[in-house]
Design a protein around this motif. Structure first.
Motif, PDB file in Angstrom:
ATOM      1  N   SER A  62       0.831  -1.194   0.000  1.00 11.56           N
ATOM      2  CA  SER A  62       0.000   0.000   0.000  1.00 11.56           C
ATOM      3  C   SER A  62       0.872   1.253   0.000  1.00 11.56           C
ATOM      4  O   SER A  62       1.734   1.422   0.854  1.00 11.56           O
ATOM      5  CB  SER A  62      -0.898  -0.015   1.241  1.00 11.56           C
ATOM      6  N   ALA A  63       0.695   2.115  -0.973  1.00  6.27           N
ATOM      7  CA  ALA A  63       1.403   3.385  -1.135  1.00  6.27           C
ATOM      8  C   ALA A  63       2.912   3.239  -1.322  1.00  6.27           C
ATOM      9  O   ALA A  63       3.665   4.188  -1.118  1.00  6.27           O
ATOM     10  CB  ALA A  63       1.093   4.334   0.018  1.00  6.27           C
ATOM     11  N   ALA A  64       3.378   2.088  -1.724  1.00  5.81           N
ATOM     12  CA  ALA A  64       4.804   1.927  -2.038  1.00  5.81           C
ATOM     13  C   ALA A  64       5.134   2.776  -3.269  1.00  5.81           C
ATOM     14  O   ALA A  64       4.373   2.798  -4.229  1.00  5.81           O
ATOM     15  CB  ALA A  64       5.124   0.459  -2.300  1.00  5.81           C
ATOM     16  N   LEU A  65       6.232   3.527  -3.211  1.00  2.00           N
ATOM     17  CA  LEU A  65       6.633   4.440  -4.294  1.00  2.00           C
ATOM     18  C   LEU A  65       5.477   5.365  -4.702  1.00  2.00           C
ATOM     19  O   LEU A  65       5.332   5.722  -5.860  1.00  2.00           O
ATOM     20  CB  LEU A  65       7.139   3.662  -5.506  1.00  2.00           C
ATOM     21  N   ARG A  66       4.678   5.777  -3.760  1.00  2.83           N
ATOM     22  CA  ARG A  66       3.460   6.531  -4.053  1.00  2.83           C
ATOM     23  C   ARG A  66       3.706   7.846  -4.786  1.00  2.83           C
ATOM     24  O   ARG A  66       2.995   8.215  -5.694  1.00  2.83           O
ATOM     25  CB  ARG A  66       2.667   6.834  -2.786  1.00  2.83           C
ATOM     26  N   LEU A  67       4.718   8.610  -4.394  1.00  2.00           N
ATOM     27  CA  LEU A  67       4.912   9.930  -4.977  1.00  2.00           C
ATOM     28  C   LEU A  67       5.973   9.992  -6.071  1.00  2.00           C
ATOM     29  O   LEU A  67       6.243  11.064  -6.593  1.00  2.00           O
ATOM     30  CB  LEU A  67       5.243  10.946  -3.867  1.00  2.00           C
ATOM     31  N   VAL A  68       6.563   8.873  -6.422  1.00  2.00           N
ATOM     32  CA  VAL A  68       7.547   8.887  -7.505  1.00  2.00           C
ATOM     33  C   VAL A  68       6.862   9.345  -8.786  1.00  2.00           C
ATOM     34  O   VAL A  68       5.742   8.951  -9.079  1.00  2.00           O
ATOM     35  CB  VAL A  68       8.226   7.502  -7.710  1.00  2.00           C
ATOM     36  N   THR A  69       7.514  10.231  -9.526  1.00  2.00           N
ATOM     37  CA  THR A  69       6.957  10.692 -10.796  1.00  2.00           C
ATOM     38  C   THR A  69       7.856  10.300 -11.964  1.00  2.00           C
ATOM     39  O   THR A  69       7.380   9.882 -13.001  1.00  2.00           O
ATOM     40  CB  THR A  69       6.771  12.221 -10.808  1.00  2.00           C
ATOM     41  N   THR A  70       9.174  10.438 -11.742  1.00  2.00           N
ATOM     42  CA  THR A  70      10.106  10.184 -12.841  1.00  2.00           C
ATOM     43  C   THR A  70      11.210   9.200 -12.475  1.00  2.00           C
ATOM     44  O   THR A  70      12.085   8.945 -13.288  1.00  2.00           O
ATOM     45  CB  THR A  70      10.765  11.504 -13.281  1.00  2.00           C
ATOM     46  N   GLY A  71      11.217   8.676 -11.284  1.00  2.00           N
ATOM     47  CA  GLY A  71      12.276   7.776 -10.838  1.00  2.00           C
ATOM     48  C   GLY A  71      12.369   6.520 -11.692  1.00  2.00           C
ATOM     49  O   GLY A  71      11.384   6.044 -12.244  1.00  2.00           O
ATOM     50  N   VAL A  72      13.586   5.980 -11.771  1.00  2.00           N
ATOM     51  CA  VAL A  72      13.856   4.837 -12.634  1.00  2.00           C
ATOM     52  C   VAL A  72      14.501   3.710 -11.828  1.00  2.00           C
ATOM     53  O   VAL A  72      15.361   3.951 -10.982  1.00  2.00           O
ATOM     54  CB  VAL A  72      14.810   5.265 -13.784  1.00  2.00           C
ATOM     55  N   ALA A  73      14.095   2.489 -12.098  1.00  2.00           N
ATOM     56  CA  ALA A  73      14.716   1.275 -11.558  1.00  2.00           C
ATOM     57  C   ALA A  73      14.720   1.219 -10.034  1.00  2.00           C
ATOM     58  O   ALA A  73      15.705   0.859  -9.412  1.00  2.00           O
ATOM     59  CB  ALA A  73      16.125   1.106 -12.111  1.00  2.00           C
ATOM     60  N   ASN A  74      13.605   1.570  -9.427  1.00  2.00           N
ATOM     61  CA  ASN A  74      13.450   1.495  -7.973  1.00  2.00           C
ATOM     62  C   ASN A  74      12.638   0.264  -7.608  1.00  2.00           C
ATOM     63  O   ASN A  74      11.750  -0.150  -8.353  1.00  2.00           O
ATOM     64  CB  ASN A  74      12.721   2.737  -7.452  1.00  2.00           C
ATOM     65  N   VAL A  75      12.944  -0.291  -6.432  1.00  2.66           N
ATOM     66  CA  VAL A  75      12.187  -1.427  -5.916  1.00  2.66           C
ATOM     67  C   VAL A  75      11.734  -1.082  -4.502  1.00  2.66           C
ATOM     68  O   VAL A  75      12.556  -0.777  -3.642  1.00  2.66           O
ATOM     69  CB  VAL A  75      13.030  -2.719  -5.886  1.00  2.66           C
ATOM     70  N   ALA A  76      10.428  -1.127  -4.278  1.00  5.43           N
ATOM     71  CA  ALA A  76       9.858  -0.843  -2.955  1.00  5.43           C
ATOM     72  C   ALA A  76       8.913  -1.968  -2.575  1.00  5.43           C
ATOM     73  O   ALA A  76       7.978  -2.267  -3.314  1.00  5.43           O
ATOM     74  CB  ALA A  76       9.109   0.482  -2.980  1.00  5.43           C
ATOM     75  N   VAL A  77       9.186  -2.583  -1.426  1.00  5.08           N
ATOM     76  CA  VAL A  77       8.331  -3.662  -0.940  1.00  5.08           C
ATOM     77  C   VAL A  77       7.970  -3.355   0.507  1.00  5.08           C
ATOM     78  O   VAL A  77       8.854  -3.325   1.373  1.00  5.08           O
ATOM     79  CB  VAL A  77       9.028  -5.032  -1.031  1.00  5.08           C
ATOM     80  N   GLY A  78       6.706  -3.095   0.764  1.00  5.78           N
ATOM     81  CA  GLY A  78       6.239  -2.780   2.108  1.00  5.78           C
ATOM     82  C   GLY A  78       5.384  -1.527   2.101  1.00  5.78           C
ATOM     83  O   GLY A  78       5.545  -0.657   1.238  1.00  5.78           O
ATOM     84  N   THR A  79       4.498  -1.413   3.048  1.00  5.15           N
ATOM     85  CA  THR A  79       3.639  -0.245   3.162  1.00  5.15           C
ATOM     86  C   THR A  79       4.486   1.022   3.264  1.00  5.15           C
ATOM     87  O   THR A  79       5.402   1.112   4.067  1.00  5.15           O
ATOM     88  CB  THR A  79       2.738  -0.352   4.405  1.00  5.15           C
ATOM     89  N   ASP A  80       4.195   1.990   2.424  1.00  9.23           N
ATOM     90  CA  ASP A  80       4.876   3.283   2.375  1.00  9.23           C
ATOM     91  C   ASP A  80       6.384   3.195   2.094  1.00  9.23           C
ATOM     92  O   ASP A  80       7.115   4.158   2.325  1.00  9.23           O
ATOM     93  CB  ASP A  80       4.654   4.075   3.671  1.00  9.23           C
ATOM     94  N   ALA A  81       6.875   2.091   1.628  1.00  9.74           N
ATOM     95  CA  ALA A  81       8.300   2.000   1.285  1.00  9.74           C
ATOM     96  C   ALA A  81       8.605   2.963   0.140  1.00  9.74           C
ATOM     97  O   ALA A  81       7.856   3.054  -0.820  1.00  9.74           O
ATOM     98  CB  ALA A  81       8.658   0.570   0.884  1.00  9.74           C
ATOM     99  N   LEU A  82       9.673   3.740   0.284  1.00 14.89           N
ATOM    100  CA  LEU A  82      10.073   4.738  -0.713  1.00 14.89           C
ATOM    101  C   LEU A  82       8.914   5.670  -1.087  1.00 14.89           C
ATOM    102  O   LEU A  82       8.760   6.080  -2.230  1.00 14.89           O
ATOM    103  CB  LEU A  82      10.644   4.053  -1.956  1.00 14.89           C
ATOM    104  N   TYR A  83       8.115   6.037  -0.150  1.00 15.23           N
ATOM    105  CA  TYR A  83       6.883   6.799  -0.353  1.00 15.23           C
ATOM    106  C   TYR A  83       7.093   8.090  -1.142  1.00 15.23           C
ATOM    107  O   TYR A  83       6.360   8.390  -2.067  1.00 15.23           O
ATOM    108  CB  TYR A  83       6.258   7.114   1.010  1.00 15.23           C
ATOM    109  N   THR A  84       8.084   8.907  -0.773  1.00 11.82           N
ATOM    110  CA  THR A  84       8.278  10.211  -1.422  1.00 11.82           C
ATOM    111  C   THR A  84       9.406  10.201  -2.447  1.00 11.82           C
ATOM    112  O   THR A  84       9.824  11.246  -2.927  1.00 11.82           O
ATOM    113  CB  THR A  84       8.586  11.300  -0.369  1.00 11.82           C
ATOM    114  N   ASN A  85       9.896   9.060  -2.802  1.00  8.35           N
ATOM    115  CA  ASN A  85      11.064   8.921  -3.671  1.00  8.35           C
ATOM    116  C   ASN A  85      10.909   9.580  -5.038  1.00  8.35           C
ATOM    117  O   ASN A  85       9.880   9.464  -5.683  1.00  8.35           O
ATOM    118  CB  ASN A  85      11.359   7.430  -3.888  1.00  8.35           C
TER     119      ASN A  85
END
Length: 181
Positions: A62-85
């Motif tokens: 839930s909401a993993a990588l939620r705010l990413v817009t242009t990021g590349v090759a990211n991995v987020a596993v878990g609630t709110d992981a990398l939320y603002t990345n």
């Protein structure tokens, strides 16, 4: 409109897609804003929600990588992981792992709240519950263990072990091994 090889399951999943290809969105509003970005996988409520052109991202939770817009090759596993990345090539595994990251890149956070407050720092590795929790801008540091380098916010530090370097706030190139403050 002309995108193809996409899969969307859930209300508003891949809602804004135009020309993107090879995306998988599972969950309400997963990949909601995605327009042209390809090769993304989002599983969970609002996973990769704001992504527009970032590609090759994986978000599970839930909401993993939620705010990413242009990021590349990211991995987020878990609630709110990398939320603002917005950075590239980050890995955050665990509840709230790297939640505050904005433009930092090439970081690895494994554990609940690991690198929680990281914003712009790059090249860090935090493994363990709240490892490097307070770090915002300190780069190229390694914290392995429960709250290792918890308060550190400087470059080139290493803390390995239960609360190793817990209270370190200044100084660079410090090394802590074992149960040390």
């Amino acid at each position: 409109t002309s995108g193809y090889s996409n899969s969307a399951f859930g209300i508003y999943a891949l809602y804004s897609n135009t020309t993107a290809i090879n995306n998988t969105a599972v969950g309400r509003e997963a990949l909601y804003s995605n327009t042209t970005a390809s090769n993304n996988a989002a599983l969970g409520y609002q996973a990769l929600y704001a992504n527009t052109t970032g590609y090759s991202n994986v978000a599970v939770g839930s909401a993993a990588l939620r705010l990413v817009t242009t990021g590349v090759a990211n991995v987020a596993v878990g609630t709110d992981a990398l939320y603002t990345n917005t950075g590239d090539s980050n890995t955050g595994v665990g509840h709230y792992a790297m939640r505050g990251n904005t433009s930092g890149s090439y970081n690895t956070a494994l554990g609940q709240q690991a690198l929680y407050n990281n914003t712009t720092a790059s090249g860090n590795m935090a493994v363990g519950y709240q490892a490097m929790y307070s770090n915002t801008t300190g780069a190229y540091s390694t914290g392995v263990g429960h709250q290792a380098l918890y308060s550190s916010n400087t470059d080139y530090n290493t803390g390995v072990g239960y609360i190793a370097g817990l209270n370190t706030t200044t100084g660079q190139a410090n090394a802590y091994f074992g149960h040390k403050f």
